[in-house]
Design a protein around this motif. Sequence first.
Motif, PDB file in Angstrom:
ATOM      1  N   LYS A  17       0.860  -1.091  -0.060  1.00  0.00           N
ATOM      2  CA  LYS A  17      -0.062   0.005   0.070  1.00  0.00           C
ATOM      3  C   LYS A  17       0.735   1.326   0.041  1.00  0.00           C
ATOM      4  CE  LYS A  17      -4.127  -2.017   0.191  1.00  0.00           C
ATOM      5  NZ  LYS A  17      -5.067  -1.973  -0.672  1.00  0.00           N
ATOM      6  N   ILE A  18       0.295   2.295  -0.579  1.00  0.00           N
ATOM      7  CA  ILE A  18       1.142   3.660  -0.938  1.00  0.00           C
ATOM      8  C   ILE A  18       0.622   4.695   0.237  1.00  0.00           C
ATOM      9  CG2 ILE A  18       1.528   5.539  -2.452  1.00  0.00           C
ATOM     10  CD1 ILE A  18       1.112   3.309  -4.701  1.00  0.00           C
ATOM     11  N   SER A  19       1.428   5.292   1.021  1.00  0.00           N
ATOM     12  CA  SER A  19       1.213   6.436   1.829  1.00  0.00           C
ATOM     13  C   SER A  19       1.496   7.496   1.333  1.00  0.00           C
ATOM     14  CB  SER A  19       1.897   6.126   3.231  1.00  0.00           C
ATOM     15  OG  SER A  19       3.254   6.173   2.914  1.00  0.00           O
ATOM     16  N   MET A  20       0.319   8.387   1.624  1.00  0.00           N
ATOM     17  CA  MET A  20       0.662   9.862   1.063  1.00  0.00           C
ATOM     18  C   MET A  20      -0.138  10.929   1.940  1.00  0.00           C
ATOM     19  SD  MET A  20      -0.956  10.908  -3.016  1.00  0.00           S
ATOM     20  CE  MET A  20      -1.326  12.459  -3.511  1.00  0.00           C
ATOM     21  N   LEU A  21       0.626  12.067   2.084  1.00  0.00           N
ATOM     22  CA  LEU A  21       0.221  13.172   2.967  1.00  0.00           C
ATOM     23  C   LEU A  21       0.472  14.469   2.397  1.00  0.00           C
ATOM     24  CD1 LEU A  21       1.315  12.271   6.636  1.00  0.00           C
ATOM     25  CD2 LEU A  21      -1.138  12.442   5.989  1.00  0.00           C
ATOM     26  N   THR A  22      -0.257  15.579   2.794  1.00  0.00           N
ATOM     27  CA  THR A  22      -0.023  16.810   2.306  1.00  0.00           C
ATOM     28  C   THR A  22       1.136  17.400   3.186  1.00  0.00           C
ATOM     29  OG1 THR A  22      -1.842  17.972   3.430  1.00  0.00           O
ATOM     30  CG2 THR A  22      -2.515  16.991   1.313  1.00  0.00           C
ATOM     31  N   ALA A  23       1.667  18.519   2.551  1.00  0.00           N
ATOM     32  CA  ALA A  23       2.391  19.265   3.277  1.00  0.00           C
ATOM     33  C   ALA A  23       2.507  20.701   2.509  1.00  0.00           C
ATOM     34  CB  ALA A  23       3.825  18.497   3.447  1.00  0.00           C
ATOM     35  N   TYR A  24       3.092  21.477   3.169  1.00  0.00           N
ATOM     36  CA  TYR A  24       2.913  22.936   2.527  1.00  0.00           C
ATOM     37  C   TYR A  24       4.152  23.755   3.015  1.00  0.00           C
ATOM     38  CZ  TYR A  24      -1.770  21.392   2.897  1.00  0.00           C
ATOM     39  OH  TYR A  24      -3.090  20.464   2.723  1.00  0.00           O
ATOM     40  N   ASP A  25       5.020  23.264   3.775  1.00  0.00           N
ATOM     41  CA  ASP A  25       6.237  24.075   4.122  1.00  0.00           C
ATOM     42  C   ASP A  25       7.514  23.149   4.377  1.00  0.00           C
ATOM     43  OD1 ASP A  25       6.388  23.238   6.782  1.00  0.00           O
ATOM     44  OD2 ASP A  25       4.574  24.300   7.139  1.00  0.00           O
ATOM     45  N   PHE A  26       8.603  23.740   4.751  1.00  0.00           N
ATOM     46  CA  PHE A  26       9.913  23.069   4.656  1.00  0.00           C
ATOM     47  C   PHE A  26      10.011  22.179   6.034  1.00  0.00           C
ATOM     48  CE2 PHE A  26      14.006  22.949   6.964  1.00  0.00           C
ATOM     49  CZ  PHE A  26      14.620  22.157   6.025  1.00  0.00           C
ATOM     50  N   SER A  27       9.320  22.963   7.059  1.00  0.00           N
ATOM     51  CA  SER A  27       9.558  22.069   8.488  1.00  0.00           C
ATOM     52  C   SER A  27       8.879  20.914   8.510  1.00  0.00           C
ATOM     53  CB  SER A  27       8.945  22.858   9.645  1.00  0.00           C
ATOM     54  OG  SER A  27      10.103  24.083   9.613  1.00  0.00           O
ATOM     55  N   PHE A  28       7.462  20.837   8.184  1.00  0.00           N
ATOM     56  CA  PHE A  28       6.464  19.496   8.194  1.00  0.00           C
ATOM     57  C   PHE A  28       6.958  18.779   6.985  1.00  0.00           C
ATOM     58  CE2 PHE A  28       3.637  21.625  10.911  1.00  0.00           C
ATOM     59  CZ  PHE A  28       3.165  20.850  11.767  1.00  0.00           C
ATOM     60  N   ALA A  29       7.416  19.259   5.850  1.00  0.00           N
ATOM     61  CA  ALA A  29       7.820  18.361   5.053  1.00  0.00           C
ATOM     62  C   ALA A  29       8.894  17.422   5.159  1.00  0.00           C
ATOM     63  CB  ALA A  29       8.103  19.203   3.549  1.00  0.00           C
ATOM     64  N   ARG A  30       9.872  17.894   5.879  1.00  0.00           N
ATOM     65  CA  ARG A  30      11.155  17.225   6.229  1.00  0.00           C
ATOM     66  C   ARG A  30      10.700  16.096   7.088  1.00  0.00           C
ATOM     67  NH1 ARG A  30      16.123  20.297   9.031  1.00  0.00           N
ATOM     68  NH2 ARG A  30      14.455  20.873  10.620  1.00  0.00           N
ATOM     69  N   ILE A  31       9.788  16.648   8.352  1.00  0.00           N
ATOM     70  CA  ILE A  31       9.211  15.623   9.274  1.00  0.00           C
ATOM     71  C   ILE A  31       8.546  14.281   8.599  1.00  0.00           C
ATOM     72  CG2 ILE A  31       7.719  15.156  11.082  1.00  0.00           C
ATOM     73  CD1 ILE A  31       8.273  18.182  12.052  1.00  0.00           C
ATOM     74  N   ILE A  32       7.881  14.575   7.729  1.00  0.00           N
ATOM     75  CA  ILE A  32       7.141  13.350   7.223  1.00  0.00           C
ATOM     76  C   ILE A  32       7.884  12.843   6.211  1.00  0.00           C
ATOM     77  CG2 ILE A  32       4.807  14.353   7.815  1.00  0.00           C
ATOM     78  CD1 ILE A  32       4.305  15.014   5.119  1.00  0.00           C
ATOM     79  N   ASP A  33       8.910  13.278   5.704  1.00  0.00           N
ATOM     80  CA  ASP A  33       9.789  12.694   4.636  1.00  0.00           C
ATOM     81  C   ASP A  33      10.590  11.706   5.446  1.00  0.00           C
ATOM     82  OD1 ASP A  33      10.999  12.178   2.085  1.00  0.00           O
ATOM     83  OD2 ASP A  33      12.591  13.279   3.051  1.00  0.00           O
ATOM     84  N   GLU A  34      11.178  12.012   6.667  1.00  0.00           N
ATOM     85  CA  GLU A  34      11.968  11.271   7.458  1.00  0.00           C
ATOM     86  C   GLU A  34      11.245  10.042   8.040  1.00  0.00           C
ATOM     87  OE1 GLU A  34      14.136  13.972   9.923  1.00  0.00           O
ATOM     88  OE2 GLU A  34      15.458  14.817   8.050  1.00  0.00           O
ATOM     89  N   ALA A  35       9.916  10.533   8.300  1.00  0.00           N
ATOM     90  CA  ALA A  35       9.125   9.287   8.735  1.00  0.00           C
ATOM     91  C   ALA A  35       8.803   8.379   7.767  1.00  0.00           C
ATOM     92  CB  ALA A  35       7.718   9.993   9.245  1.00  0.00           C
TER      93      ALA A  35
END
Length: 271
Positions: A24-42
Amino acid sequence: MSVNKEIKRITTNTLVKMKATGEKISMLTAYDFSFARIIDEAGIDIILVGDSASNVMAGHETTLPITLDQMIYHAQSVVRGVKRSLIVVDLPFGTYQGNSIEALSSAIRIMKETGAHAIKLEGGEEVVESIKRIISSGVPVMGHLGLTPQSIYKFGTYQVRAREEEEASRLKADAKLLEEAGCFGIVLEKIPAQLAKEVSESISIPTIGIGAGKYCDGQVLVMHDMLGINHEFKPRFLRQYLNLYELVNGAVKEYIEDVKQQRFPDETEQY
């Protein structure tokens, strides 16, 4: 299933392989640097720079007001924080519906100015020419069927779509058209789970569901909804994994109280 950390960068090809193997493929929205980095590293597979930024970042009632320049700004911020995830950017309302040349121009601006990997646009048969033109230029496209929020004034409601046979048949036909046009995946929003199952099984490209049940090849949520930042929004399809509104609200109140009572800063927090 554990996150596949060996994959250095998720690509559109990775997603097709994931569907083929049943991962299964996981997908979330992000709109800024800080949150994008957190969810990418997760370990998230896809980050969608969604036009939902119009709602959760800018406070608009709908997704319609956000501009191409604003979407590019958000996407640039996200790209700087991401090492692994595939980054998909929404083409905002009014930047592709007019004609396929305008659509291509909008897609190229996003790709050149942001460094993102793909774009997403809403609609079926009526936007197929735009999709073909964009893909022929080398830009990957993700489709979006079912409830298409940019058409909210046409629908007049955010209710579940394609309950009736006529609309369901049209959606199935549109999914085939998007696959044939070359889309690498399709978001299915707020449609009956059984219909999403039929669509997912009828095409070779991945389907990503939001309010479309468990049979899709992946799932997407708006990060602000999933983390409970947007705490008033509680539709049936949303699972809230955190109540960040309460946590942040409590922390700010504690800070205010510490300042008022002269507990912050103390001797260890000064020079």
